[in-house]
Design a protein around this motif. Structure first.
Motif, PDB file in Angstrom:
ATOM      1  N   MET A   1      27.672   9.008   0.395  1.00 40.39           N
ATOM      2  CA  MET A   1      26.839   8.620   1.511  1.00 40.39           C
ATOM      3  C   MET A   1      27.724   8.111   2.643  1.00 40.39           C
ATOM      4  SD  MET A   1      23.559   6.162   1.782  1.00 40.39           S
ATOM      5  CE  MET A   1      22.473   7.531   1.610  1.00 40.39           C
ATOM      6  N   ALA A   2      27.360   8.433   3.861  1.00 37.65           N
ATOM      7  CA  ALA A   2      28.128   8.034   5.032  1.00 37.65           C
ATOM      8  C   ALA A   2      27.946   6.547   5.316  1.00 37.65           C
ATOM      9  CB  ALA A   2      27.699   8.853   6.239  1.00 37.65           C
ATOM     10  N   ASN A   3      28.981   5.943   5.847  1.00 38.52           N
ATOM     11  CA  ASN A   3      28.924   4.552   6.257  1.00 38.52           C
ATOM     12  C   ASN A   3      28.504   4.512   7.717  1.00 38.52           C
ATOM     13  OD1 ASN A   3      29.195   1.836   6.442  1.00 38.52           O
ATOM     14  ND2 ASN A   3      31.427   1.821   6.410  1.00 38.52           N
ATOM     15  N   LEU A   4      27.402   3.848   8.024  1.00 36.10           N
ATOM     16  CA  LEU A   4      26.893   3.793   9.391  1.00 36.10           C
ATOM     17  C   LEU A   4      27.402   2.549  10.098  1.00 36.10           C
ATOM     18  CD1 LEU A   4      23.170   4.790   8.796  1.00 36.10           C
ATOM     19  CD2 LEU A   4      25.052   6.253   9.503  1.00 36.10           C
ATOM     20  N   ASP A   5      27.971   2.733  11.294  1.00 37.74           N
ATOM     21  CA  ASP A   5      28.391   1.610  12.124  1.00 37.74           C
ATOM     22  C   ASP A   5      27.377   1.490  13.257  1.00 37.74           C
ATOM     23  OD1 ASP A   5      29.665  -0.423  13.451  1.00 37.74           O
ATOM     24  OD2 ASP A   5      31.133   0.902  14.405  1.00 37.74           O
ATOM     25  N   LEU A   6      26.354   0.674  13.046  1.00 37.13           N
ATOM     26  CA  LEU A   6      25.271   0.554  14.008  1.00 37.13           C
ATOM     27  C   LEU A   6      25.286  -0.806  14.698  1.00 37.13           C
ATOM     28  CD1 LEU A   6      22.425   2.210  11.904  1.00 37.13           C
ATOM     29  CD2 LEU A   6      23.959   3.276  13.564  1.00 37.13           C
ATOM     30  N   SER A   7      26.453  -1.225  15.135  1.00 35.81           N
ATOM     31  CA  SER A   7      26.573  -2.521  15.791  1.00 35.81           C
ATOM     32  C   SER A   7      25.973  -2.457  17.199  1.00 35.81           C
ATOM     33  CB  SER A   7      28.034  -2.942  15.859  1.00 35.81           C
ATOM     34  OG  SER A   7      28.790  -1.976  16.559  1.00 35.81           O
ATOM     35  N   LEU A   8      25.413  -3.583  17.622  1.00 35.31           N
ATOM     36  CA  LEU A   8      24.783  -3.673  18.943  1.00 35.31           C
ATOM     37  C   LEU A   8      25.387  -4.826  19.737  1.00 35.31           C
ATOM     38  CD1 LEU A   8      21.021  -3.235  17.968  1.00 35.31           C
ATOM     39  CD2 LEU A   8      22.512  -1.525  19.013  1.00 35.31           C
ATOM     40  N   LEU A   9      25.354  -4.681  21.043  1.00 35.32           N
ATOM     41  CA  LEU A   9      25.768  -5.753  21.946  1.00 35.32           C
ATOM     42  C   LEU A   9      24.672  -6.820  21.983  1.00 35.32           C
ATOM     43  CD1 LEU A   9      27.076  -3.539  24.882  1.00 35.32           C
ATOM     44  CD2 LEU A   9      28.459  -4.790  23.215  1.00 35.32           C
ATOM     45  N   PRO A  10      24.989  -8.033  22.452  1.00 37.29           N
ATOM     46  CA  PRO A  10      23.961  -9.091  22.484  1.00 37.29           C
ATOM     47  C   PRO A  10      22.693  -8.703  23.250  1.00 37.29           C
ATOM     48  CG  PRO A  10      26.126 -10.041  22.842  1.00 37.29           C
ATOM     49  CD  PRO A  10      26.306  -8.545  22.828  1.00 37.29           C
ATOM     50  N   TRP A  11      22.823  -8.049  24.402  1.00 36.29           N
ATOM     51  CA  TRP A  11      21.618  -7.676  25.148  1.00 36.29           C
ATOM     52  C   TRP A  11      20.828  -6.599  24.411  1.00 36.29           C
ATOM     53  CZ3 TRP A  11      20.182  -2.907  26.810  1.00 36.29           C
ATOM     54  CH2 TRP A  11      21.160  -1.925  26.919  1.00 36.29           C
ATOM     55  N   GLN A  12      21.518  -5.725  23.668  1.00 40.40           N
ATOM     56  CA  GLN A  12      20.838  -4.689  22.890  1.00 40.40           C
ATOM     57  C   GLN A  12      20.065  -5.309  21.735  1.00 40.40           C
ATOM     58  OE1 GLN A  12      24.399  -2.459  22.062  1.00 40.40           O
ATOM     59  NE2 GLN A  12      23.889  -0.896  23.571  1.00 40.40           N
ATOM     60  N   LYS A  13      20.636  -6.336  21.098  1.00 40.32           N
ATOM     61  CA  LYS A  13      19.942  -7.038  20.020  1.00 40.32           C
ATOM     62  C   LYS A  13      18.685  -7.714  20.541  1.00 40.32           C
ATOM     63  CE  LYS A  13      24.088  -7.907  17.327  1.00 40.32           C
ATOM     64  NZ  LYS A  13      25.053  -8.899  16.866  1.00 40.32           N
ATOM     65  N   GLU A  14      18.791  -8.291  21.737  1.00 33.08           N
ATOM     66  CA  GLU A  14      17.634  -8.956  22.342  1.00 33.08           C
ATOM     67  C   GLU A  14      16.505  -7.956  22.595  1.00 33.08           C
ATOM     68  OE1 GLU A  14      16.527 -11.426  26.401  1.00 33.08           O
ATOM     69  OE2 GLU A  14      18.631 -11.215  25.805  1.00 33.08           O
ATOM     70  N   VAL A  15      16.849  -6.798  23.123  1.00 29.63           N
ATOM     71  CA  VAL A  15      15.842  -5.764  23.375  1.00 29.63           C
ATOM     72  C   VAL A  15      15.275  -5.240  22.056  1.00 29.63           C
ATOM     73  CG1 VAL A  15      15.453  -3.450  24.324  1.00 29.63           C
ATOM     74  CG2 VAL A  15      16.820  -5.099  25.592  1.00 29.63           C
ATOM     75  N   ALA A  16      16.129  -5.031  21.058  1.00 25.43           N
ATOM     76  CA  ALA A  16      15.678  -4.520  19.757  1.00 25.43           C
ATOM     77  C   ALA A  16      14.719  -5.494  19.081  1.00 25.43           C
ATOM     78  CB  ALA A  16      16.881  -4.244  18.861  1.00 25.43           C
ATOM     79  N   ASN A  17      14.947  -6.789  19.242  1.00 21.12           N
ATOM     80  CA  ASN A  17      14.099  -7.798  18.600  1.00 21.12           C
ATOM     81  C   ASN A  17      12.825  -8.092  19.375  1.00 21.12           C
ATOM     82  OD1 ASN A  17      15.872  -8.101  16.451  1.00 21.12           O
ATOM     83  ND2 ASN A  17      17.061  -9.656  17.525  1.00 21.12           N
TER      84      ASN A  17
END
Length: 77
Positions: A1-17
């Motif tokens: 299985m592939a290892n996913l690197d799905l890191s987000l910037l702080p503003w991206q985390k805020e929008v995602a949440n």
């Protein structure tokens, strides 16, 4: 299985949440909008909700050119 690197910037985390169903991001070039969209698409596709993922662009070709390579970069083999 592939290892996913799905890191987000702080503003991206805020929008995602944010609980809003539709999210509009007013931001300049090269700030991470496409990366955020790709991570969101991958996570939505993996949650088990069939047919719950869609990416829309000005034209089909432009949407494919922008997103397909990014999706393969993050989740492809």
């Amino acid at each position: 299985m592939a290892n996913l690197d799905l890191s987000l910037l702080p503003w991206q985390k805020e929008v995602a949440n944010d609980p809003a169903r539709f999210k509009v991001i007013a931001a300049g070039r090269r700030c991470g909008k496409t990366h955020f969209a790709a991570v969101t698409l991958i996570l939505a596709a993996l949650d088990g909700n069939p047919g719950g993922v869609m990416y829309v662009g000005p034209t089909q070709g432009l949407a494919r050119d922008l997103m397909w390579d990014k999706l393969f970069e993050l989740a492809g083999e």
